[in-house]
Design an enzyme around this catalytic site. Structure first.
Site, mmCIF file in Angstrom:
data_model
loop_
_atom_site.group_PDB
_atom_site.id
_atom_site.type_symbol
_atom_site.label_atom_id
_atom_site.label_comp_id
_atom_site.label_asym_id
_atom_site.label_seq_id
_atom_site.Cartn_x
_atom_site.Cartn_y
_atom_site.Cartn_z
ATOM 1 N N TYR A 126 0.735 -1.249 0.014
ATOM 2 C CA TYR A 126 0.044 -0.085 0.085
ATOM 3 C C TYR A 126 0.605 1.328 0.238
ATOM 4 C CZ TYR A 126 -3.368 3.369 1.619
ATOM 5 O OH TYR A 126 -4.207 4.581 1.685
ATOM 6 N N ALA A 128 3.786 1.711 -0.825
ATOM 7 C CA ALA A 128 4.637 1.795 -1.887
ATOM 8 C C ALA A 128 4.051 2.070 -3.302
ATOM 9 C CB ALA A 128 5.199 0.330 -2.337
ATOM 10 N N LYS A 130 1.364 4.129 -3.145
ATOM 11 C CA LYS A 130 1.259 5.363 -2.857
ATOM 12 C C LYS A 130 2.449 6.551 -3.140
ATOM 13 C CE LYS A 130 -3.083 5.478 -1.603
ATOM 14 N NZ LYS A 130 -4.335 6.482 -2.450
ATOM 15 N N ILE A 159 -6.759 9.032 9.359
ATOM 16 C CA ILE A 159 -8.056 9.665 9.128
ATOM 17 C C ILE A 159 -8.997 8.511 9.549
ATOM 18 C CG2 ILE A 159 -9.413 10.765 7.323
ATOM 19 C CD1 ILE A 159 -6.766 12.445 7.752
#
Length: 225
Positions: A126, A128, A130, A159
């Site tokens: 994930y 990587a 992004k 978040i």
């Protein structure tokens, strides 16, 4: 052999109502507080003229605009939902010119994550991907700058979203993850989706016209720890 059917009334130039019917305006909806965003598009980009609303209607918010034979009334809906079927069919004489104008005013806002810049335990793919999106943001900013298109990104931190639930984490692992996030967030709380939305809106606004290639962290200070 089938016989040819007679044309419908609207298929003939003689289709004229005895009452002189015509289209006065198209009614569209907008979310509360988004008048300025719509004004920037309809007035600044499309070049339409804003119409002064009657005082009794102006108190409700919204925006009326007009150009040539087209008039659009944008009314505020508290429970706004994008329409799935209703839409205006607008005629454009110079479609190429309009396309160039829209392209010149374009802004692409990508959504990455701060874990792409600092790592995330037990989750390498994930962050990587992004991180790759941030590189694309900077490359696209260079490639599209000659066309007047800006490319920016926001990088949210912790978040309040259901992403952890979608990962199939148990309540115990979810609690441990939240504790780790809070321990690495100097402001000491989890962010809200509307705070990320504010950053996206700010980066896309005309006041940010000199920003491109920027990746803005929205992470409560996580990157500076």
């Amino acid at each position: 052999m089938s016989r040819r059917q007679p044309p419908l009334p609207y298929e003939t130039p003689e289709a004229v109502s005895p009452f002189g019917l015509g289209l006065h305006h198209v009614q569209l909806a907008l979310p509360p507080g988004e008048e300025e965003v719509c004004r920037r598009f309809y007035v600044d980009v499309l070049g339409m003229t804003e119409i002064r609303k009657p005082p009794v209607l102006a108190a409700r918010g919204g925006l009326w605009v007009r150009s040539d034979a087209l008039e659009i009334h944008l009314g505020v809906e508290d429970d706004f939902r994008p329409s799935r079927k209703g839409h205006p069919g607008i005629l454009v004489a110079d479609i190429d010119g309009l396309a160039e104008r829209l392209t010149a005013r374009g802004v692409e806002v990508n959504v990455t994550t701060t874990v792409g810049q600092r790592g995330w335990p037990s989750g390498s793919v994930y962050p990587a991907t992004k991180s790759a999106l941030e590189t694309l943001t900077r490359c696209w900013a260079l490639e599209l700058a000659p066309d007047g298109v800006r490319v920016v990104a926001v990088a949210p931190g912790a978040i309040e979203t259901p992403i952890a639930e979608h990962m199939g984490l148990s309540p115990e692992r979810l609690a441990a993850l939240r504790a780790w996030q809070l321990a690495h967030t100097p402001l000491g709380r989890i962010g809200r989706p509307e705070e990320v939305a504010w950053a996206i809106t700010a980066l896309a606004a005309p006041d940010a016209a000199f920003l491109t290639g920027t990746v803005l962290p929205v992470d409560g200070g996580a990157l500076v720890t």
